[in-house]
Enzyme design. Structure first.
Site, PDB file in Angstrom:
ATOM      1  N   LEU A  97       0.550  -1.195  -0.053  1.00  0.00           N
ATOM      2  CA  LEU A  97      -0.116  -0.417  -0.147  1.00  0.00           C
ATOM      3  C   LEU A  97       0.808   1.149   0.122  1.00  0.00           C
ATOM      4  CD1 LEU A  97      -2.789  -1.123   3.208  1.00  0.00           C
ATOM      5  CD2 LEU A  97      -3.246  -0.858   0.218  1.00  0.00           C
ATOM      6  N   ASP A  98       0.932   2.093  -0.919  1.00  0.00           N
ATOM      7  CA  ASP A  98       1.236   3.591  -1.211  1.00  0.00           C
ATOM      8  C   ASP A  98       1.164   4.017   0.638  1.00  0.00           C
ATOM      9  OD1 ASP A  98      -0.216   6.457  -0.792  1.00  0.00           O
ATOM     10  OD2 ASP A  98      -1.287   4.628  -2.551  1.00  0.00           O
ATOM     11  N   ALA A  99       2.492   4.675   1.099  1.00  0.00           N
ATOM     12  CA  ALA A  99       2.038   5.236   1.836  1.00  0.00           C
ATOM     13  C   ALA A  99       0.869   6.891   2.343  1.00  0.00           C
ATOM     14  CB  ALA A  99       3.493   6.030   2.135  1.00  0.00           C
TER      15      ALA A  99
END
Length: 282
Positions: free
Chosen positions: A146-148
């Site tokens: 999951l991106d930040a």
């Protein structure tokens, strides 16, 4: 009736050639030793008890009732010896997992946390939330990323085969997101996402879209997709004219985040794990 409390094994099906390679060419009865001077293997009821099926005494009752199979053959003889590392043991048709070395967790990844086990720049990362597990010797890794800025359900495991299959496009494992977007969404957006949005790396389609709420120029959407391309949900919604303000992954296949608090970690239960094994054919 005695119930089995066993944790199902991830592999319910075994290639006979693989088993034969491990066992040799001896028939079933030749591989069980009863009364040898140096008996090999472990008693079946002991293996069943250790796997959490039932107590040794109750396991013996199950064996008498013909509910236990070893390598596809019903076993009724008490004291039968088996090799739990090789033999396929089933109770009521469900393979018993006698290897508890694999670990499976769900992390509710908070916003701003990197999907890495360590970060050279000192930024918060997933590894910070499983430090206790890794310190005890568990080698965990995250299933996908999951991106930040994206929050929510992230699977962690040391089961490489399951992780690889869950990420492989072949199995089309669904992921569900709640997306808070700018703009008041309507039927047109639903149709656009279902029919496909043209992106720079090809058309992307949503499997399911629901408008949960909309108010004062903003909308809350539930989006289900089985693709794993980078930032796929954000890019689709931006291309459709509804830029994402907040994105939360709430479900992978049938495994749900529920009311798990951000930053918290929990182990998958047996039914969740069985569902993941099933969807990827393990």
């Amino acid at each position: 009736m005695l119930l089995s409390n066993a944790r199902p094994a991830k592999r319910q099906n075994v290639n006979p050639r693989d088993r034969a390679a491990n066992q040799g060419d001896h028939p079933l009865e030749d591989r069980w030793w009863e009364g040898d001077d140096q008996p090999r293997g472990e008693r079946l009821q002991k293996v069943l008890a250790r796997a959490g099926v039932a107590s040794r005494r109750h396991s013996e009752v199950m064996i008498d009732a013909g509910r236990v199979e070893v390598n596809g053959t019903v076993v009724r003889r008490q004291g039968t010896r088996v090799n739990p590392d090789v033999d396929v043991i089933r109770v009521d048709g469900v393979r018993v997992n006698v290897n508890e070395n694999n670990e499976y967790f769900i992390l509710n990844k908070p916003r701003g946390v990197q999907s890495t086990m360590s970060d050279d720049m000192g930024r918060p990362c997933v590894g910070d939330y499983v430090a206790e597990q890794t310190a005890s010797g568990q080698r965990l890794f995250h299933v996908g990323r999951l991106d930040a800025d994206t929050e929510g359900l992230l699977l962690l495991t040391n089961d490489g085969e399951l992780a690889n299959r869950l990420m492989h496009p072949k199995y089309e494992v669904s992921k569900t997101y709640l997306a808070f977007v700018l703009g008041e969404a309507g039927t047109k957006l639903i149709n656009t996402l279902r029919q496909g949005v043209e992106l720079d790396d090809g058309v992307a389609k949503a499997d399911y879209v629901q408008i949960v709420d909309k108010n004062q120029g903003q909308s809350l959407l539930r989006v289900e997709i089985h693709e794993g391309r980078k930032h796929i949900v954000r890019r689709m919604l931006k291309a459709a004219g509804f830029p994402v303000q907040r994105l939360v992954r709430t479900k992978v296949h049938t495994v749900q985040l529920g009311d798990q608090k951000p930053g918290s970690l929990r182990a998958l239960n047996d039914s969740e794990l069985t569902a993941l094994y099933k969807v990827v054919g393990l």
